[in-house]
Design a protein around this motif. Sequence first.
Motif, PDB file in Angstrom:
ATOM      1  N   ASP A 108       0.599  -1.340   0.097  1.00 27.05           N
ATOM      2  CA  ASP A 108       0.385  -0.095   0.255  1.00 27.05           C
ATOM      3  C   ASP A 108       0.707   1.217  -0.250  1.00 27.05           C
ATOM      4  O   ASP A 108       0.780   2.026   0.041  1.00 27.05           O
ATOM      5  CB  ASP A 108      -1.186   0.014   1.462  1.00 27.05           C
ATOM      6  CG  ASP A 108      -1.942  -1.242   1.551  1.00 27.05           C
ATOM      7  OD1 ASP A 108      -2.408  -1.278   0.248  1.00 27.05           O
ATOM      8  OD2 ASP A 108      -2.663  -1.284   2.595  1.00 27.05           O
ATOM      9  N   LYS A 109       1.740   1.553   0.340  1.00 26.05           N
ATOM     10  CA  LYS A 109       2.612   2.458   1.056  1.00 26.05           C
ATOM     11  C   LYS A 109       4.456   1.774   0.951  1.00 26.05           C
ATOM     12  O   LYS A 109       4.841   0.464   1.040  1.00 26.05           O
ATOM     13  CB  LYS A 109       2.851   3.267   1.925  1.00 26.05           C
ATOM     14  CG  LYS A 109       1.651   4.444   2.244  1.00 26.05           C
ATOM     15  CD  LYS A 109       1.698   5.664   2.642  1.00 26.05           C
ATOM     16  CE  LYS A 109       0.404   5.930   2.315  1.00 26.05           C
ATOM     17  NZ  LYS A 109       0.478   7.391   3.813  1.00 26.05           N
ATOM     18  N   VAL A 110       5.044   2.674   0.481  1.00 23.62           N
ATOM     19  CA  VAL A 110       6.703   2.084   0.638  1.00 23.62           C
ATOM     20  C   VAL A 110       7.602   3.299   1.448  1.00 23.62           C
ATOM     21  O   VAL A 110       7.352   4.757   1.062  1.00 23.62           O
ATOM     22  CB  VAL A 110       6.717   2.058  -0.901  1.00 23.62           C
ATOM     23  CG1 VAL A 110       8.693   2.157  -0.962  1.00 23.62           C
ATOM     24  CG2 VAL A 110       5.953   1.414  -1.921  1.00 23.62           C
ATOM     25  N   ALA A 111       8.767   2.205   2.317  1.00 22.00           N
ATOM     26  CA  ALA A 111       9.455   2.726   2.524  1.00 22.00           C
ATOM     27  C   ALA A 111      11.194   2.485   2.190  1.00 22.00           C
ATOM     28  O   ALA A 111      10.969   1.104   1.798  1.00 22.00           O
ATOM     29  CB  ALA A 111       9.767   2.607   3.664  1.00 22.00           C
ATOM     30  N   LEU A 112      11.809   3.306   1.618  1.00 24.46           N
ATOM     31  CA  LEU A 112      12.562   3.181   0.980  1.00 24.46           C
ATOM     32  C   LEU A 112      14.499   2.983   1.732  1.00 24.46           C
ATOM     33  O   LEU A 112      14.838   3.981   2.136  1.00 24.46           O
ATOM     34  CB  LEU A 112      13.133   4.284  -0.489  1.00 24.46           C
ATOM     35  CG  LEU A 112      12.681   4.039  -1.161  1.00 24.46           C
ATOM     36  CD1 LEU A 112      12.426   5.170  -2.752  1.00 24.46           C
ATOM     37  CD2 LEU A 112      12.797   3.000  -2.292  1.00 24.46           C
ATOM     38  N   SER A 113      15.259   2.450   1.476  1.00 27.80           N
ATOM     39  CA  SER A 113      16.659   2.379   1.905  1.00 27.80           C
ATOM     40  C   SER A 113      17.624   1.942   1.139  1.00 27.80           C
ATOM     41  O   SER A 113      17.152   1.674  -0.265  1.00 27.80           O
ATOM     42  CB  SER A 113      16.222   1.951   3.347  1.00 27.80           C
ATOM     43  OG  SER A 113      15.574   0.105   3.253  1.00 27.80           O
ATOM     44  N   VAL A 120      14.605  -4.602   7.108  1.00 27.09           N
ATOM     45  CA  VAL A 120      15.242  -5.538   7.741  1.00 27.09           C
ATOM     46  C   VAL A 120      14.465  -5.037   9.234  1.00 27.09           C
ATOM     47  O   VAL A 120      13.296  -5.585  10.197  1.00 27.09           O
ATOM     48  CB  VAL A 120      15.820  -7.001   8.160  1.00 27.09           C
ATOM     49  CG1 VAL A 120      15.269  -7.680   9.482  1.00 27.09           C
ATOM     50  CG2 VAL A 120      15.070  -7.957   7.231  1.00 27.09           C
ATOM     51  N   MET A 121      15.376  -4.394   9.452  1.00 25.51           N
ATOM     52  CA  MET A 121      15.614  -3.372  10.297  1.00 25.51           C
ATOM     53  C   MET A 121      14.582  -2.472  10.822  1.00 25.51           C
ATOM     54  O   MET A 121      13.331  -1.968  12.048  1.00 25.51           O
ATOM     55  CB  MET A 121      16.543  -1.979  10.998  1.00 25.51           C
ATOM     56  CG  MET A 121      17.904  -3.190  10.685  1.00 25.51           C
ATOM     57  SD  MET A 121      19.789  -2.268  10.933  1.00 25.51           S
ATOM     58  CE  MET A 121      19.414  -1.073  12.191  1.00 25.51           C
ATOM     59  N   VAL A 122      13.937  -1.908   9.321  1.00 26.28           N
ATOM     60  CA  VAL A 122      12.412  -0.870   9.177  1.00 26.28           C
ATOM     61  C   VAL A 122      11.443  -1.642   9.334  1.00 26.28           C
ATOM     62  O   VAL A 122      10.491  -1.366  10.577  1.00 26.28           O
ATOM     63  CB  VAL A 122      12.559  -0.565   8.043  1.00 26.28           C
ATOM     64  CG1 VAL A 122      11.869   0.266   7.549  1.00 26.28           C
ATOM     65  CG2 VAL A 122      13.859   0.890   7.539  1.00 26.28           C
ATOM     66  N   HIS A 303      12.302   6.899  10.327  1.00 24.70           N
ATOM     67  CA  HIS A 303      12.795   6.036   9.426  1.00 24.70           C
ATOM     68  C   HIS A 303      13.692   6.744   8.483  1.00 24.70           C
ATOM     69  O   HIS A 303      13.194   8.140   8.419  1.00 24.70           O
ATOM     70  CB  HIS A 303      11.589   5.832   7.989  1.00 24.70           C
ATOM     71  CG  HIS A 303      12.415   5.392   6.657  1.00 24.70           C
ATOM     72  ND1 HIS A 303      11.907   5.371   5.844  1.00 24.70           N
ATOM     73  CD2 HIS A 303      13.200   4.002   7.037  1.00 24.70           C
ATOM     74  CE1 HIS A 303      13.373   5.124   5.026  1.00 24.70           C
ATOM     75  NE2 HIS A 303      13.517   4.211   4.862  1.00 24.70           N
ATOM     76  N   LEU A 304      15.049   6.375   8.858  1.00 22.48           N
ATOM     77  CA  LEU A 304      16.467   7.507   9.240  1.00 22.48           C
ATOM     78  C   LEU A 304      17.295   6.982   7.503  1.00 22.48           C
ATOM     79  O   LEU A 304      17.625   5.802   7.710  1.00 22.48           O
ATOM     80  CB  LEU A 304      17.019   7.484   9.974  1.00 22.48           C
ATOM     81  CG  LEU A 304      16.325   8.109  11.047  1.00 22.48           C
ATOM     82  CD1 LEU A 304      17.012   8.117  12.679  1.00 22.48           C
ATOM     83  CD2 LEU A 304      15.949   9.971  11.145  1.00 22.48           C
TER      84      LEU A 304
END
Length: 442
Positions: A108-113, A120-122, A303-304
């Motif tokens: 549904d939504k995305v967090a980029l790293s 995995v940590m996120v 989310h850093l």
Amino acid sequence: MKSFEVSERKLAESSRYLAGGVASSLRAAMKPTPLFVSSGAGSRVRDVDGNEYIDYLLAYGPLILGHAHPVLTAKVHEAMQQGYTYGLQHDGEIRLARRLTEMWPSADKVALSGSGTEAVMVALRLARAHTGKTKIVRFHGHFHGWSDAIFTSFPSPDMKLAETSGETDEVRPGTSGQSRSSLQEVILLPWNDPEALENVLRARHAEIAAVITEPVMCNNGCIAPKPGYFERMRELTAELGIVLIFDEVITGFRFGPGGAQERLGIVPDLTTMGKAMAGGIALSAVVGKLEIMNLIDRGTVNHLGTLNGNCIATAAALATIEELTLDDGAAFREMEQNAIRLADGLRILLRKHGLRGVVNRTGPVFHLMFIERDEVTTFEEFAERDAGMYAKFAELMLNEGVLVRPSGLWYLSSVHTEEDVTLTLASADRALSVLTAINRKD
């Protein structure tokens, strides 16, 4: 016999300045020496001694388009003309995130790293924040990165650590120097055992935030889930208020546009992805359900990452996805067909040379192992393999001009050809002949 003199000399030089002589401990396992590379193109890589190899290592998975793919190279170069990274927002982030939500069932939504470990940590933080619980269920033989909170002893020839198997209360660190207390929240279970899973989830669901699993146990045997296993896992986690996390860092963008979850028909709550996602440029992501991902929107979960969603990585991912999905995903079909040809050919050669072994294949990934079994369906069975014998086979293949991972895991790319497969099988035939002769002497 090939000469590795220059690689050996460069390793000695590197060891004077670079800890371990290599940039990742995993690479030190290669025999007769870790290779130093001068160039790569397509399915081939050339070392500093001038030796050329058909490459099935593929940088441990990311090079799904092979080396120096012209379209990917052009798109990355084009992006670099506008700047490498801004520490600000740009259109590439929006385009990639939108594309992932269109492709992945769980997104549904995305967090980029930047790496699978970070993703995995996120995901674990999101699961704990969402549930208010702390324990994480993970499985023997799976790999979820090397952060202190999830890296348990990982028995493979690459990592050279003690083997563990079966259900146990002891969770051992994956490396010296790792905080033992960081693993107190981990519950380690045997994989593919629905009864063991249900017993633990029902008994301890009040403290379990998440179950994290690879859809296929790629690193250790390329073992597929038993029929009904994931269906039951999905039912239990949904019933008991536990977040289900699929770690698709390996399977994502290899098993199809929507990863292994699309192939399996299981929709987890969160998914981690990386490796092949950007064709060799460092990028990873967490995708998931809105109610969980919105914890980042609200600032409940920070989310850093300085380079998260940078221009080069997002351009590379968009180009990789575009190439893989051309002609209705023809690249995926071709990769899998070549993997089938190669895996079937290796099985025939094992029989020809009178060697006991198993080739476990799922999609364009397979694991070759020497073992006194007709099939390998559990981690405990996989632990019986002759890892030393395979490492010798990998060394013989290197001399034949074929680069494979010393652990037994093979990757195919979209640019491997039928000719590559034919040449590889001829090389394997010769290598197995030598291996058989060595075994007879022993």
